[in-house]
Design a protein around this motif. Structure first.
Motif, PDB file in Angstrom:
ATOM      1  N   ARG A  76       0.784  -1.253  -0.055  1.00  0.00           N
ATOM      2  CA  ARG A  76      -0.010   0.006  -0.111  1.00  0.00           C
ATOM      3  C   ARG A  76       1.017   1.185  -0.129  1.00  0.00           C
ATOM      4  O   ARG A  76       1.740   1.148   0.373  1.00  0.00           O
ATOM      5  N   ASP A  83      -4.449  10.908  -0.008  1.00  0.00           N
ATOM      6  CA  ASP A  83      -4.720   9.541  -0.612  1.00  0.00           C
ATOM      7  C   ASP A  83      -4.215   8.187  -0.656  1.00  0.00           C
ATOM      8  O   ASP A  83      -2.915   8.485  -0.419  1.00  0.00           O
ATOM      9  N   HIS A  84      -4.464   7.134  -0.544  1.00  0.00           N
ATOM     10  CA  HIS A  84      -3.893   5.804  -0.565  1.00  0.00           C
ATOM     11  C   HIS A  84      -4.293   4.680  -1.346  1.00  0.00           C
ATOM     12  O   HIS A  84      -5.452   4.813  -1.782  1.00  0.00           O
ATOM     13  N   PHE A  85      -3.460   3.671  -1.740  1.00  0.00           N
ATOM     14  CA  PHE A  85      -3.836   2.836  -2.812  1.00  0.00           C
ATOM     15  C   PHE A  85      -3.040   1.509  -2.430  1.00  0.00           C
ATOM     16  O   PHE A  85      -2.126   1.557  -1.843  1.00  0.00           O
ATOM     17  N   HIS A  86      -3.827   0.455  -2.514  1.00  0.00           N
ATOM     18  CA  HIS A  86      -3.499  -0.799  -2.111  1.00  0.00           C
ATOM     19  C   HIS A  86      -2.969  -1.348  -3.475  1.00  0.00           C
ATOM     20  O   HIS A  86      -3.620  -1.241  -4.537  1.00  0.00           O
ATOM     21  N   ASN A  98     -14.944   1.668  -8.150  1.00  0.00           N
ATOM     22  CA  ASN A  98     -13.833   2.406  -7.607  1.00  0.00           C
ATOM     23  C   ASN A  98     -12.726   1.351  -7.271  1.00  0.00           C
ATOM     24  O   ASN A  98     -12.844   0.158  -6.987  1.00  0.00           O
ATOM     25  N   PRO A  99     -11.351   1.822  -7.527  1.00  0.00           N
ATOM     26  CA  PRO A  99     -10.265   0.707  -7.349  1.00  0.00           C
ATOM     27  C   PRO A  99     -10.173   0.319  -5.964  1.00  0.00           C
ATOM     28  O   PRO A  99     -10.058   1.045  -4.965  1.00  0.00           O
ATOM     29  N   VAL A 102      -4.872  -1.925  -7.039  1.00  0.00           N
ATOM     30  CA  VAL A 102      -4.431  -1.182  -8.240  1.00  0.00           C
ATOM     31  C   VAL A 102      -3.268  -2.261  -8.549  1.00  0.00           C
ATOM     32  O   VAL A 102      -2.480  -2.854  -8.024  1.00  0.00           O
TER      33      VAL A 102
END
Length: 301
Positions: A76, A83-86, A98-99, A102
Motif C-alpha cells: 500500500r 490518498d492511499h492505494f493498495h 472504484n479501485p 491497483v
C-alpha cells in the motif's frame, strides 16, 4: 510489538478479505458471461464473429483473475496529499467501480517500488504485507519525512526475507511484491529498442525479464497482444522452470519456445573448424550481431 498487534492489522486484514471476495465475484461474473456466450448458436456471420471476439476477451479476463494461491495484495502507498492505494497482482474494483486494488504495473503504483528517502515521489508511507494465501500475517511500514534522510538497506526487508524463506517448489516464482528500485527501472524501461540485462548467475536476470514482459503487455497491450510475445529459452527444462511466472502475473498468452522450434528438422551434424569457431567467438562479433539486429528491427504495427 507482534505482527498482529499492529494498530491497523484488523482493518487491513478485513480489507484484504473484502478484496478477495470482490475478486471471486468478478471471476464468477466472467465465468457466467463466458457460459452465456458459448451457449449461443447460429446467427449471421457478423454476429458469430462478434460472439467469438467477446468470448475470447472474457476468457482472457477470466485467466487474468485466476491467481491461484498467490497473494492478491502485497503493499500500500499513502500519498502526502492524503490518498492511499493498495497495490496488488491484478486490479480489483468495488461495486461502484472504484479501485480496491491497483495493478502493480499501473503508473500510480510506481512509487511503491521507486520511492526513497531522498526522492519520496509524493509518498508519506509505504506499507508491505506479509501474507500466506488469503491470510494477513504481518505489516511492515516505511515512513517518508521528506527531510532528505536517505534510507539504507532494501525496501521491505522483512517481506523480502519472508519471500526468500518460502519453501522451494522447483519452479521460478514471481517477485512482484519485492521488486527493488533498480529492478523496476529495467522492468519499466521504454518499449523502443532492445534492453540487455547483464549480471552474474543467480542475480535475477530471468525473473526481471519476465516481469518486464508482463509490464509491456499491460502498458502496450494493443500492439503487443495482437502481434504476439515470445520468450525464447535455451532448453525445455529451462522453459518448464519459468513457465508459471507470467501466468501468475496475469499474462497467459505468451508463447515459450526454444531455438530448435524455429528449425524443427535441423540436426547438429558436426563441429565448426577451429578457424571458424575462433571467428565466431571473437569479441568483435558483438558489433556484427548488433548491426545485424539493428538492420532487422521493424517497428510495431
Amino acid at each position: 510489538m507482534s505482527d498482529t498487534e499492529h494498530p491497523d492489522f484488523a482493518d487491513e486484514a478485513a480489507y484484504i478479505h473484502k478484496a478477495y471476495a470482490r475478486l471471486d465475484q468478478s471471476r464468477e461474473a466472467a465465468k457466467s458471461i463466458t457460459d452465456n456466450v458459448e451457449s449461443r448458436e447460429g446467427g449471421t456471420h457478423q454476429a458469430r464473429y462478434e460472439r467469438d471476439v467477446l468470448a475470447d476477451k472474457v476468457r482472457s479476463r477470466l485467466e487474468d483473475l485466476d491467481i491461484g494461491d498467490q497473494s492478491l495484495i502485497f503493499g500500500r502507498i499513502d500519498q502526502a496529499e492524503g490518498d492511499h492505494f493498495h497495490i496488488g497482482r491484478v486490479a480489483v474494483f468495488d461495486e461502484d467501480r472504484n479501485p480496491m486494488v491497483v495493478d502493480w504495473r499501473a503508473p500510480i503504483a510506481e512509487p511503491f517500488y521507486r520511492a526513497t528517502g531522498r526522492q519520496t515521489m509524493g509518498l508519506s508511507r509505504r506499507r508491505h504485507y506479509i501474507t500466506r494465501y488469503r491470510e494477513l500475517l504481518g505489516i511492515e511500514d516505511e515512513y517518508f519525512t521528506g527531510e532528505g534522510g536517505e534510507r539504507t538497506g532494501l525496501k521491505g526487508e522483512r517481506t523480502l526475507v519472508a519471500a526468500l524463506e518460502e519453501g522451494r517448489t522447483g519452479r521460478l516464482g514471481d517477485i512482484v511484491g519485492t521488486i527493488q528500485g533498480e529492478q523496476d527501472e529495467i522492468i519499466r524501461a521504454p518499449l523502443a529498442g532492445a534492453v540487455i540485462v547483464q549480471g552474474g548467475p543467480g542475480t535475477g536476470k530471468t525473473v526481471v525479464a519476465l516481469h518486464r514482459a508482463a509490464y509491456l503487455l499491460y502498458s502496450h497491450r494493443f500492439p503487443l497482444a495482437g502481434q504476439g510475445v515470445m520468450v525464447i529459452g535455451p532448453n525445455r527444462l529451462f522453459l518448464t522452470y519459468i513457465e508459471q511466472v507470467l501466468p501468475s502475473l496475469g499474462e497467459s498468452g505468451v508463447e515459450l519456445s526454444v531455438l530448435g522450434d524455429f528449425v524443427p528438422n535441423a540436426r547438429v551434424r558436426g563441429n565448426d573448424p577451429v578457424h571458424i569457431a575462433r571467428v565466431k567467438g571473437d569479441l568483435r562479433m558483438i558489433d556484427v550481431m548488433r548491426r545485424a539486429v539493428r538492420q532487422r528491427q521493424r517497428p510495431l504495427r
